[in-house]
Design a protein around this motif. Structure first.
Motif, PDB file in Angstrom:
ATOM      1  N   MET A  83       1.229  -1.347  -0.144  1.00 14.61           N
ATOM      2  CA  MET A  83       0.233   0.231  -0.024  1.00 14.61           C
ATOM      3  C   MET A  83       1.165   1.151  -0.190  1.00 14.61           C
ATOM      4  SD  MET A  83      -2.611   1.377   2.472  1.00 14.61           S
ATOM      5  CE  MET A  83      -3.831   0.076   2.418  1.00 14.61           C
ATOM      6  N   LYS A  84       0.299   2.292  -0.548  1.00 16.18           N
ATOM      7  CA  LYS A  84       1.844   3.713  -0.714  1.00 16.18           C
ATOM      8  C   LYS A  84       0.250   4.575  -0.651  1.00 16.18           C
ATOM      9  CE  LYS A  84       5.199   2.252  -2.914  1.00 16.18           C
ATOM     10  NZ  LYS A  84       6.529   2.454  -2.357  1.00 16.18           N
ATOM     11  N   HIS A  85       0.686   6.006   0.315  1.00 15.60           N
ATOM     12  CA  HIS A  85       0.067   7.084   0.790  1.00 15.60           C
ATOM     13  C   HIS A  85       0.450   8.367   0.117  1.00 15.60           C
ATOM     14  CE1 HIS A  85      -1.364   9.444   4.202  1.00 15.60           C
ATOM     15  NE2 HIS A  85      -2.152   9.064   4.063  1.00 15.60           N
ATOM     16  N   ILE A  86      -0.211   9.295   0.263  1.00 20.34           N
ATOM     17  CA  ILE A  86       0.098  10.406  -0.357  1.00 20.34           C
ATOM     18  C   ILE A  86      -0.539  11.207   0.532  1.00 20.34           C
ATOM     19  CG2 ILE A  86       0.316  12.338  -1.940  1.00 20.34           C
ATOM     20  CD1 ILE A  86       0.072   9.829  -3.862  1.00 20.34           C
ATOM     21  N   GLN A  87      -0.626  11.943   0.895  1.00 20.12           N
ATOM     22  CA  GLN A  87      -0.966  13.286   2.008  1.00 20.12           C
ATOM     23  C   GLN A  87      -0.366  14.215   1.721  1.00 20.12           C
ATOM     24  OE1 GLN A  87      -2.958  12.572   5.585  1.00 20.12           O
ATOM     25  NE2 GLN A  87      -1.935  13.783   6.828  1.00 20.12           N
ATOM     26  N   THR A  88      -1.005  15.371   1.703  1.00 19.88           N
ATOM     27  CA  THR A  88      -0.847  16.575   1.612  1.00 19.88           C
ATOM     28  C   THR A  88      -2.121  18.298   2.812  1.00 19.88           C
ATOM     29  OG1 THR A  88      -2.495  17.669  -0.336  1.00 19.88           O
ATOM     30  CG2 THR A  88      -0.050  17.039  -0.971  1.00 19.88           C
ATOM     31  N   GLU A  89      -0.925  18.915   2.915  1.00 19.66           N
ATOM     32  CA  GLU A  89      -2.509  20.307   3.458  1.00 19.66           C
ATOM     33  C   GLU A  89      -2.200  21.674   3.010  1.00 19.66           C
ATOM     34  OE1 GLU A  89      -1.067  19.782   8.255  1.00 19.66           O
ATOM     35  OE2 GLU A  89      -1.023  17.616   7.631  1.00 19.66           O
ATOM     36  N   ILE A  90      -2.362  22.130   3.835  1.00 19.83           N
ATOM     37  CA  ILE A  90      -2.588  23.251   3.443  1.00 19.83           C
ATOM     38  C   ILE A  90      -3.570  24.408   4.653  1.00 19.83           C
ATOM     39  CG2 ILE A  90      -3.914  23.780   1.961  1.00 19.83           C
ATOM     40  CD1 ILE A  90      -2.144  25.635   0.536  1.00 19.83           C
ATOM     41  N   ILE A  91      -2.924  25.434   4.895  1.00 20.33           N
ATOM     42  CA  ILE A  91      -3.919  26.199   6.100  1.00 20.33           C
ATOM     43  C   ILE A  91      -4.592  26.874   5.061  1.00 20.33           C
ATOM     44  CG2 ILE A  91      -3.936  27.979   7.965  1.00 20.33           C
ATOM     45  CD1 ILE A  91      -3.529  25.274   8.660  1.00 20.33           C
ATOM     46  N   ILE A  92      -6.027  27.477   5.006  1.00 24.54           N
ATOM     47  CA  ILE A  92      -6.553  27.661   4.421  1.00 24.54           C
ATOM     48  C   ILE A  92      -7.049  29.479   5.543  1.00 24.54           C
ATOM     49  CG2 ILE A  92      -8.673  28.387   2.977  1.00 24.54           C
ATOM     50  CD1 ILE A  92      -8.423  25.725   2.324  1.00 24.54           C
ATOM     51  N   ASN A  93      -7.169  31.031   5.739  1.00 19.65           N
ATOM     52  CA  ASN A  93      -7.871  31.592   6.061  1.00 19.65           C
ATOM     53  C   ASN A  93      -8.527  31.873   5.663  1.00 19.65           C
ATOM     54  OD1 ASN A  93      -5.383  31.628   7.555  1.00 19.65           O
ATOM     55  ND2 ASN A  93      -4.208  32.611   5.378  1.00 19.65           N
ATOM     56  N   GLN A  94     -10.025  30.684   6.300  1.00 20.35           N
ATOM     57  CA  GLN A  94     -11.546  30.987   6.131  1.00 20.35           C
ATOM     58  C   GLN A  94     -11.977  29.786   7.230  1.00 20.35           C
ATOM     59  OE1 GLN A  94     -13.963  33.204   5.501  1.00 20.35           O
ATOM     60  NE2 GLN A  94     -13.504  32.938   3.183  1.00 20.35           N
ATOM     61  N   SER A  95     -13.028  30.089   7.071  1.00 18.37           N
ATOM     62  CA  SER A  95     -14.042  29.776   8.500  1.00 18.37           C
ATOM     63  C   SER A  95     -14.535  27.748   7.513  1.00 18.37           C
ATOM     64  CB  SER A  95     -15.813  30.107   8.888  1.00 18.37           C
ATOM     65  OG  SER A  95     -15.956  30.285   7.244  1.00 18.37           O
ATOM     66  N   ILE A  96     -13.694  26.630   8.326  1.00 20.67           N
ATOM     67  CA  ILE A  96     -14.849  25.833   8.321  1.00 20.67           C
ATOM     68  C   ILE A  96     -15.603  25.441   7.775  1.00 20.67           C
ATOM     69  CG2 ILE A  96     -15.672  24.678  10.371  1.00 20.67           C
ATOM     70  CD1 ILE A  96     -14.185  22.328  10.411  1.00 20.67           C
ATOM     71  N   PHE A  97     -16.975  26.434   7.760  1.00 19.80           N
ATOM     72  CA  PHE A  97     -18.103  25.821   6.573  1.00 19.80           C
ATOM     73  C   PHE A  97     -17.712  26.819   5.801  1.00 19.80           C
ATOM     74  CE2 PHE A  97     -18.470  27.403  11.762  1.00 19.80           C
ATOM     75  CZ  PHE A  97     -19.564  25.840  11.844  1.00 19.80           C
ATOM     76  N   LYS A  98     -17.383  27.864   5.473  1.00 18.66           N
ATOM     77  CA  LYS A  98     -17.651  28.414   4.368  1.00 18.66           C
ATOM     78  C   LYS A  98     -16.079  27.835   3.015  1.00 18.66           C
ATOM     79  CE  LYS A  98     -18.455  33.371   4.892  1.00 18.66           C
ATOM     80  NZ  LYS A  98     -18.059  34.171   4.782  1.00 18.66           N
ATOM     81  N   VAL A  99     -15.082  27.032   3.531  1.00 21.99           N
ATOM     82  CA  VAL A  99     -14.315  26.293   3.333  1.00 21.99           C
ATOM     83  C   VAL A  99     -15.393  24.375   2.496  1.00 21.99           C
ATOM     84  CG1 VAL A  99     -12.277  24.497   3.022  1.00 21.99           C
ATOM     85  CG2 VAL A  99     -12.344  26.603   3.807  1.00 21.99           C
ATOM     86  N   TRP A 100     -15.959  23.974   3.866  1.00 24.58           N
ATOM     87  CA  TRP A 100     -16.394  22.980   3.379  1.00 24.58           C
ATOM     88  C   TRP A 100     -17.212  23.135   1.859  1.00 24.58           C
ATOM     89  CZ3 TRP A 100     -15.825  17.958   4.420  1.00 24.58           C
ATOM     90  CH2 TRP A 100     -17.251  16.848   4.154  1.00 24.58           C
TER      91      TRP A 100
END
Length: 144
Positions: free
Chosen positions: A1-18
């Protein structure tokens, strides 16, 4: 099994991001990687997805939605051809970091007989995730 994970911080509320994440109709306007998602993201139902990688590879598939938890996680599982050859479990997770800050986690678990020989494709996929994350951040942060 291989796994890729990326992430970023977004300056916005979780509700708008969703809301941006789940607004599939707007994907062609901002998303360089996932060009299209069609269908309703209901657990145990299939959706249609069209991808375009950084290296210009186009793919279409119909994954099964595994999870759609509002303001938390959206996950699906797809396959290349026959199940067990090259399968991917793709996920998006949003985590509230503050009233106006959200951590966006974007990844995929790969399994199957061909995973070991798909190293180049996996690097292209990771770069494509990162490109989408940057575009997603810009889109989310442009909302008032």
């Amino acid at each position: 099994m291989k796994h890729i994970q990326t992430e970023i911080i977004i300056n916005q509320s979780i509700f708008k991001v969703w809301d941006v994440l789940m607004d599939f109709k707007a994907y062609p306007e901002w998303n360089p990687f996932i060009r299209s998602i069609k269908g309703h993201p209901t657990v145990d139902k299939h959706i249609q997805i069209e991808l375009h990688t950084i290296k210009g590879k186009d793919m279409s598939f119909e994954p099964l939605v595994l999870k759609n938890q509002k303001n938390d996680e959206f996950r699906w599982k797809g396959k290349l051809g026959i199940r067990g050859i090259f399968d991917g479990e793709h996920y998006f997770i949003v985590e509230e970091q503050g009233a106006q800050q959200t951590r966006f986690i974007h990844g995929e678990f790969f399994s199957g007989l061909l995973v070991g020989i798909m190293g180049g494709m996996l690097k292209d996929t990771e770069k494509s995730f990162e490109g989408m994350n940057k575009a997603f951040k810009l889109k989310c942060e442009s909302i008032e």
